[in-house]
Scaffold this motif. Structure first.
Motif, PDB file in Angstrom:
ATOM      1  N   LEU A 140     -31.683  46.871   4.115  1.00  0.00           N
ATOM      2  CA  LEU A 140     -30.356  47.572   3.605  1.00  0.00           C
ATOM      3  C   LEU A 140     -29.277  47.680   4.390  1.00  0.00           C
ATOM      4  O   LEU A 140     -28.273  47.795   4.137  1.00  0.00           O
ATOM      5  CB  LEU A 140     -31.106  49.308   3.191  1.00  0.00           C
ATOM      6  CG  LEU A 140     -29.725  50.077   2.692  1.00  0.00           C
ATOM      7  CD1 LEU A 140     -29.462  49.813   1.159  1.00  0.00           C
ATOM      8  CD2 LEU A 140     -30.206  51.713   2.788  1.00  0.00           C
ATOM      9  N   ALA A 141     -29.684  47.705   5.911  1.00  0.00           N
ATOM     10  CA  ALA A 141     -28.673  47.600   6.947  1.00  0.00           C
ATOM     11  C   ALA A 141     -27.539  46.446   6.815  1.00  0.00           C
ATOM     12  O   ALA A 141     -26.535  46.434   7.424  1.00  0.00           O
ATOM     13  CB  ALA A 141     -29.164  47.727   7.971  1.00  0.00           C
ATOM     14  N   ASN A 142     -27.963  45.471   6.108  1.00  0.00           N
ATOM     15  CA  ASN A 142     -27.164  44.272   5.683  1.00  0.00           C
ATOM     16  C   ASN A 142     -26.111  44.326   4.744  1.00  0.00           C
ATOM     17  O   ASN A 142     -25.331  43.484   4.509  1.00  0.00           O
ATOM     18  CB  ASN A 142     -28.034  42.934   5.418  1.00  0.00           C
ATOM     19  CG  ASN A 142     -29.025  42.420   6.515  1.00  0.00           C
ATOM     20  OD1 ASN A 142     -28.399  42.527   7.338  1.00  0.00           O
ATOM     21  ND2 ASN A 142     -30.213  42.486   6.271  1.00  0.00           N
ATOM     22  N   TYR A 143     -26.088  45.813   4.303  1.00  0.00           N
ATOM     23  CA  TYR A 143     -25.036  45.854   3.112  1.00  0.00           C
ATOM     24  C   TYR A 143     -24.217  46.948   3.553  1.00  0.00           C
ATOM     25  O   TYR A 143     -24.442  48.137   4.437  1.00  0.00           O
ATOM     26  CB  TYR A 143     -25.659  46.345   1.693  1.00  0.00           C
ATOM     27  CG  TYR A 143     -26.556  45.409   1.088  1.00  0.00           C
ATOM     28  CD1 TYR A 143     -26.011  44.113   0.439  1.00  0.00           C
ATOM     29  CD2 TYR A 143     -27.903  45.242   1.392  1.00  0.00           C
ATOM     30  CE1 TYR A 143     -26.615  43.418  -0.296  1.00  0.00           C
ATOM     31  CE2 TYR A 143     -28.491  44.266   0.647  1.00  0.00           C
ATOM     32  CZ  TYR A 143     -28.023  43.269   0.120  1.00  0.00           C
ATOM     33  OH  TYR A 143     -28.929  42.236  -0.551  1.00  0.00           O
ATOM     34  N   ASN A 144     -22.802  46.978   3.171  1.00  0.00           N
ATOM     35  CA  ASN A 144     -21.881  48.046   3.526  1.00  0.00           C
ATOM     36  C   ASN A 144     -21.513  48.433   2.346  1.00  0.00           C
ATOM     37  O   ASN A 144     -20.849  48.036   1.320  1.00  0.00           O
ATOM     38  CB  ASN A 144     -20.530  47.679   4.324  1.00  0.00           C
ATOM     39  CG  ASN A 144     -19.787  48.592   4.843  1.00  0.00           C
ATOM     40  OD1 ASN A 144     -19.989  49.900   4.322  1.00  0.00           O
ATOM     41  ND2 ASN A 144     -18.788  48.346   5.604  1.00  0.00           N
ATOM     42  N   PHE A 145     -21.830  49.817   1.898  1.00  0.00           N
ATOM     43  CA  PHE A 145     -21.644  50.413   0.696  1.00  0.00           C
ATOM     44  C   PHE A 145     -21.233  51.741   0.821  1.00  0.00           C
ATOM     45  O   PHE A 145     -21.101  52.631   1.908  1.00  0.00           O
ATOM     46  CB  PHE A 145     -22.582  50.242  -0.347  1.00  0.00           C
ATOM     47  CG  PHE A 145     -24.130  50.955   0.377  1.00  0.00           C
ATOM     48  CD1 PHE A 145     -24.589  52.051  -0.212  1.00  0.00           C
ATOM     49  CD2 PHE A 145     -24.727  50.012   1.037  1.00  0.00           C
ATOM     50  CE1 PHE A 145     -25.606  52.808   0.641  1.00  0.00           C
ATOM     51  CE2 PHE A 145     -25.788  50.579   1.639  1.00  0.00           C
ATOM     52  CZ  PHE A 145     -26.419  51.745   1.337  1.00  0.00           C
ATOM     53  N   ASP A 146     -20.965  52.484  -0.197  1.00  0.00           N
ATOM     54  CA  ASP A 146     -20.473  54.043  -0.292  1.00  0.00           C
ATOM     55  C   ASP A 146     -21.775  54.694   0.484  1.00  0.00           C
ATOM     56  O   ASP A 146     -22.801  54.767  -0.034  1.00  0.00           O
ATOM     57  CB  ASP A 146     -20.565  54.462  -1.818  1.00  0.00           C
ATOM     58  CG  ASP A 146     -19.633  55.762  -1.760  1.00  0.00           C
ATOM     59  OD1 ASP A 146     -19.727  56.665  -0.522  1.00  0.00           O
ATOM     60  OD2 ASP A 146     -18.915  56.261  -2.854  1.00  0.00           O
ATOM     61  N   PHE A 147     -21.193  55.367   1.685  1.00  0.00           N
ATOM     62  CA  PHE A 147     -22.286  55.755   2.362  1.00  0.00           C
ATOM     63  C   PHE A 147     -23.010  57.000   1.940  1.00  0.00           C
ATOM     64  O   PHE A 147     -23.961  57.689   2.296  1.00  0.00           O
ATOM     65  CB  PHE A 147     -21.665  56.269   3.895  1.00  0.00           C
ATOM     66  CG  PHE A 147     -22.528  56.481   4.798  1.00  0.00           C
ATOM     67  CD1 PHE A 147     -23.374  55.347   5.278  1.00  0.00           C
ATOM     68  CD2 PHE A 147     -22.999  57.645   5.590  1.00  0.00           C
ATOM     69  CE1 PHE A 147     -24.208  55.708   6.392  1.00  0.00           C
ATOM     70  CE2 PHE A 147     -23.782  57.842   6.560  1.00  0.00           C
ATOM     71  CZ  PHE A 147     -24.562  56.878   6.915  1.00  0.00           C
ATOM     72  N   ARG A 148     -22.346  57.662   0.891  1.00  0.00           N
ATOM     73  CA  ARG A 148     -23.162  58.920   0.172  1.00  0.00           C
ATOM     74  C   ARG A 148     -24.539  58.352  -0.347  1.00  0.00           C
ATOM     75  O   ARG A 148     -25.396  59.280  -0.592  1.00  0.00           O
ATOM     76  CB  ARG A 148     -22.170  59.398  -0.998  1.00  0.00           C
ATOM     77  CG  ARG A 148     -20.849  60.072  -0.626  1.00  0.00           C
ATOM     78  CD  ARG A 148     -20.239  60.681  -1.924  1.00  0.00           C
ATOM     79  NE  ARG A 148     -19.564  59.314  -2.383  1.00  0.00           N
ATOM     80  CZ  ARG A 148     -18.458  59.355  -3.384  1.00  0.00           C
ATOM     81  NH1 ARG A 148     -18.176  60.727  -3.707  1.00  0.00           N
ATOM     82  NH2 ARG A 148     -18.377  58.187  -3.878  1.00  0.00           N
ATOM     83  N   SER A 149     -24.783  57.053  -0.754  1.00  0.00           N
ATOM     84  CA  SER A 149     -25.849  56.711  -1.298  1.00  0.00           C
ATOM     85  C   SER A 149     -26.916  56.344  -0.195  1.00  0.00           C
ATOM     86  O   SER A 149     -28.087  55.776  -0.555  1.00  0.00           O
ATOM     87  CB  SER A 149     -25.750  55.736  -2.439  1.00  0.00           C
ATOM     88  OG  SER A 149     -24.934  56.087  -3.507  1.00  0.00           O
TER      89      SER A 149
END
Length: 546
Positions: A140-149
């Motif tokens: 999961l750490a390889n993705y940057n996405f909306d931090f709320r999730s």
């Protein structure tokens, strides 16, 4: 259908990081190495891209309408548009807009569903929430996405707490008024002022104090923040984590571990507290990072990935969980932790030093002693009483008071051309509130030395506009550093007393002046720059220890 629903309700994906971990790049479900897809920003399909644009525009318009709502309400009232016959059609229009936006969100979900890259991401995200294993979290750490999730990595109660039964770190409240002010009549008389103070603090005051929490500013800075975060993850091997504070706020952090490197300072952890418009992605974190230290950065409540509102209590709660994370999850000993703050970050830094007195050192860059003089500088003079009440009641950043309750080594970095924390003009270094912070610290720790002669000569040294003027003060007082060091060492060597010290009580005025200047120079470092200029790595140093 379950996967389609997950795509509709899933977070926005910004980037797939280049793989930098040990070993080969991970394999997908089909067993094929995914190296090509780990080298760029996430590329949404056309349907998702256009739907995202519509929803982003709607979000910005909603934010603008919230800020403009008081003016809009007054305008509609004067035009007579707030009658029942006018309001009902407006509510129907609003309901139609909401349905249209829901339809756009569904179209975006379909666009994501047809994109294998997003489907793979949503599978990893679901696994991280369901399983929570270290292997899945690494993926999961390889993705940057909306931090709320992002799943919670550490909770404030995951380690033994030092707080009371309510679980909340407590700030020192302002004293309550006595006598007639506590009576019912006195309370009613003060009610209008109290209401005005509350409104000022939670509207204009908070946003002026922490402009980085304003949504529109964050939206404008989003590309810069994403780029900065990519640099920390891809080049510095940063580990992002979500911390849950005791008030329910989620705190966005980034940790760079240098303990395995060749540099000895990598064994020290620098916890960075950013300014009022600073983010760890682009803030003061880069100074100790480039100097070779292990670094832990975090964002204020309401900044970027962190939730909540930046008020003193929520700031203290956030700093508390950051400290607990550093001690109990990252495994650093308190003596190996250095707290470094820039500007308004001095509040949380001094709070942490006060609350965790075992920490190794405290470095405050371009910070101040008290918020009231700076607030009075920027607001109308006619608001003086209201501003003072508002700050003391709701926005009380009393750095000087908190700093004096810490016993460890302290270094203050003063910007000689600081235009923010001076109360007159930027060129007037005498009005820099960093001077007052230093004087409060020295007067608390060495009250006998900082008697009348000591305070006068330190003020004269602080108000020197040029290095030549500083040198003249030192030359006139003939500071003998060897003698000063021997006096302090002989006082402390067989007692190891806590501050305040009684050294200097049986000393001549000349001796007190020498010691006062010696201590001032050891606790203050000048930096020839304005308030927002980055502190270069070579200027970052640890505080003096006796």
């Amino acid at each position: 259908m379950a996967k389609l629903l997950s795509c509709v309700l899933g977070p926005r994906l910004y980037r797939v990081y280049r793989y930098r971990g040990p070993g080969p790049a991970p394999r997908g479900a089909a067993g094929v190495r995914e190296e090509p897809s780990w080298d760029s920003y996430y590329q949404p399909r056309s349907l998702e891209k256009h739907a995202d644009s519509v929803l982003a525009l709607a979000s910005v318009l909603w934010s603008v309408s919230c800020y403009a709502s008081p003016l809009a309400f007054v305008y509609l009232y004067r035009k007579g548009l707030l009658t029942l016959s006018r309001v009902v059609p407006l509510s129907h229009c609003a309901a139609t807009v909401v349905l249209l936006l829901a339809g756009v969100a569904c179209l975006r979900g379909i666009g994501r569903w047809t994109n294998p890259q997003y489907v793979q991401f949503i599978s990893v995200l679901e696994d991280s929430h369901r399983l929570g294993t270290p292997e899945v979290k690494r993926k999961l750490a390889n993705y940057n996405f909306d931090f709320r999730s992002w799943p919670v990595d550490f909770r404030w109660d995951a380690a033994p707490s030092r707080w009371d039964a309510r679980g909340a770190p407590l700030l020192r409240l302002p004293p309550r008024p006595r006598g007639a002010a506590r009576s019912l009549l006195g309370a009613l008389r003060k009610l209008p002022c109290q209401l005005a103070s509350f409104v000022l603090a939670h509207t204009l005051g908070r946003r002026m104090l922490y402009p980085g929490s304003v949504y529109l500013l964050q939206k404008a800075l989003m590309p810069v923040l994403l780029q900065g975060q990519a640099r920390l993850v891809e080049e510095c091997h940063g580990e992002r984590a979500k911390l849950l504070a005791c008030d329910g706020n989620e705190i966005d952090t980034m940790f760079m571990d240098r303990r395995g490197g060749p540099e000895p300072q990598g064994k020290k952890l620098v916890i960075c507290c950013e300014g009022n418009a600073g983010f760890y992605e682009v803030g003061c974190l880069s100074t100790p990072l480039d100097a070779g230290y292990s670094v832990l950065g975090w964002n204020h409540p309401g900044f970027a990935g962190s939730t909540g509102v930046p008020l003193p209590q929520s700031e203290a709660n956030a700093m508390d969980v950051v400290m607990q994370y550093a001690l109990h999850r990252l495994g650093f000993a308190p003596r190996d932790i250095i707290i470094y703050a820039w500007s308004i970050g001095g509040f949380t830094a001094t709070w942490a030093a006060m609350s965790y007195p075992e920490v190794g050192a405290l470095v405050l860059d371009a910070s101040f002693d008290d918020l009231v003089p700076l607030a009075l500088k920027v607001l109308p003079r006619s608001w003086r009483d209201l501003v003072t009440l508002t700050v003391r009641q709701y926005l009380n950043l009393n750095n000087g008071e908190q700093l004096c309750r810490y016993q460890g080594p302290v270094l203050l970095v003063r910007r000689t051309k600081d235009e923010i924390i001076t109360t007159t003009v930027p060129e007037d270094i005498a009005s820099n509130r960093g001077n007052d912070l230093l004087l409060k610290l020295l007067q608390h720790r060495y009250p006998r030395i900082m008697a009348d002669e000591g305070v006068r000569v330190v003020r004269e040294w602080l108000e020197a506009a040029t290095p030549a003027e500083e040198g003249a003060v030192l030359q006139r007082c003939a500071v003998d550093e060897g003698w000063c060091l021997s006096v302090l060492s002989s006082f402390a060597e067989d007692r190891d007393p806590p501050f305040p010290w009684s050294v200097g009580e049986d000393m001549s005025a000349e001796g007190r002046r020498q010691l006062a200047l010696f201590l001032a120079r050891k606790h203050l470092q000048n930096f020839e720059a304005s308030h927002c200029a980055p502190l270069p790595p070579q200027a970052f140093r640890l505080p003096w220890r006796l």
